[in-house]
Design an enzyme around this catalytic site. Sequence first.
Site, PDB file in Angstrom:
ATOM      1  N   GLY A  58       0.820  -1.196   0.000  1.00 15.56           N
ATOM      2  CA  GLY A  58       0.000   0.000   0.000  1.00 15.56           C
ATOM      3  C   GLY A  58       0.857   1.250   0.000  1.00 15.56           C
ATOM      4  O   GLY A  58       2.015   1.213   0.453  1.00 15.56           O
TER       5      GLY A  58
ATOM      6  N   GLN B 250       3.218   9.736   1.037  1.00 19.02           N
ATOM      7  CA  GLN B 250       4.469   8.971   1.005  1.00 19.02           C
ATOM      8  C   GLN B 250       5.310   9.210  -0.248  1.00 19.02           C
ATOM      9  O   GLN B 250       6.478   8.857  -0.283  1.00 19.02           O
ATOM     10  CB  GLN B 250       4.178   7.469   1.137  1.00 19.02           C
ATOM     11  CG  GLN B 250       3.712   7.095   2.535  1.00 19.02           C
ATOM     12  CD  GLN B 250       3.442   5.608   2.617  1.00 19.02           C
ATOM     13  OE1 GLN B 250       2.423   5.134   2.157  1.00 19.02           O
ATOM     14  NE2 GLN B 250       4.370   4.869   3.187  1.00 19.02           N
TER      15      GLN B 250
ATOM     16  N   CYS C 101       5.708  -0.554   6.890  1.00 11.33           N
ATOM     17  CA  CYS C 101       5.353   0.643   6.144  1.00 11.33           C
ATOM     18  C   CYS C 101       6.539   1.021   5.267  1.00 11.33           C
ATOM     19  O   CYS C 101       7.680   0.959   5.723  1.00 11.33           O
ATOM     20  CB  CYS C 101       5.050   1.768   7.138  1.00 11.33           C
ATOM     21  SG  CYS C 101       4.661   3.336   6.354  1.00 11.33           S
ATOM     22  N   LEU C 102       6.278   1.392   4.029  1.00 11.86           N
ATOM     23  CA  LEU C 102       7.377   1.739   3.124  1.00 11.86           C
ATOM     24  C   LEU C 102       8.163   2.964   3.611  1.00 11.86           C
ATOM     25  O   LEU C 102       9.302   3.162   3.209  1.00 11.86           O
ATOM     26  CB  LEU C 102       6.850   1.977   1.704  1.00 11.86           C
ATOM     27  CG  LEU C 102       6.320   0.731   0.981  1.00 11.86           C
ATOM     28  CD1 LEU C 102       5.756   1.105  -0.380  1.00 11.86           C
ATOM     29  CD2 LEU C 102       7.401  -0.328   0.835  1.00 11.86           C
TER      30      LEU C 102
ATOM     31  N   HIS D 266      -4.402   1.413   7.799  1.00 13.88           N
ATOM     32  CA  HIS D 266      -3.023   1.930   7.820  1.00 13.88           C
ATOM     33  C   HIS D 266      -2.876   3.077   6.803  1.00 13.88           C
ATOM     34  O   HIS D 266      -2.343   4.141   7.127  1.00 13.88           O
ATOM     35  CB  HIS D 266      -2.047   0.788   7.497  1.00 13.88           C
ATOM     36  CG  HIS D 266      -0.618   1.204   7.390  1.00 13.88           C
ATOM     37  ND1 HIS D 266       0.353   0.802   8.282  1.00 13.88           N
ATOM     38  CD2 HIS D 266       0.022   1.987   6.481  1.00 13.88           C
ATOM     39  CE1 HIS D 266       1.524   1.339   7.933  1.00 13.88           C
ATOM     40  NE2 HIS D 266       1.350   2.053   6.843  1.00 13.88           N
ATOM     41  N   GLU D 267      -3.375   2.835   5.592  1.00 11.71           N
ATOM     42  CA  GLU D 267      -3.210   3.846   4.540  1.00 11.71           C
ATOM     43  C   GLU D 267      -4.079   5.078   4.796  1.00 11.71           C
ATOM     44  O   GLU D 267      -3.656   6.202   4.539  1.00 11.71           O
ATOM     45  CB  GLU D 267      -3.510   3.254   3.157  1.00 11.71           C
ATOM     46  CG  GLU D 267      -2.608   2.091   2.743  1.00 11.71           C
ATOM     47  CD  GLU D 267      -1.115   2.387   2.842  1.00 11.71           C
ATOM     48  OE1 GLU D 267      -0.705   3.549   2.702  1.00 11.71           O
ATOM     49  OE2 GLU D 267      -0.351   1.432   3.085  1.00 11.71           O
TER      50      GLU D 267
HETATM   51 NI    NI Z   1       2.582   3.141   5.597  1.00  7.20          NI
END
Ligand code: NI
Length: 177
Positions: free
Chosen positions: A46, A51, A93-94, A135-136
């Site tokens: 995601g 981000q 998380c990225l 989360h997103e």
């Molecule tokens: Ni994230």
Amino acid sequence: MAIRKIELYPSEVLRERAKEVEKFDDEFNKLVDDMIETMKSANGAGLAGNQVGVPLRILVVDLGALQEKEDIRVYVNPELVSKEGERLESEGCLSFPQIFVEVKRPKKIKIRAFNREGKLFEEEGEDFFSKALCHEMDHLDGVLMIDHLSPIKKELAKRKIKKMIKEGLWKDPYPQK
Ligand code: NI
């Protein structure tokens, strides 16, 4: 399509409240394509607008991530309609390379969003769907997964990140091609 730079914690844009998308134009479509490409190249499940440094309320999610088949969905201006139950699970998380934390999320949710054509729809799902979307959606409000931890666990996570920064390990592991 282009792969965009993923913002890492503690980048300030990750703390911004993203703004509603108002135009489903070419620029919007290019951003969505780039977000999908960026998520795929980073092997993520995601990605939120913030981000990639664009604080707009857009999410791309790969709901097939656990089954190793692709099921990419796009949610624009998403809203939580209802939630049910609770489920504690590890998440990553990225924007937090190599950090995994246990976060409590609803077991089941229903959301309302626009698709990339600008059509409003509702969708419900549980487990991975709920975890990924919650989360997103948090990202769009400037909320990060570590904010759900107890003060002690949050402090430990922050210390680990500080150490990684000091050792030069906190860098974009998803280079742009
Ligand atoms: Ni994230």
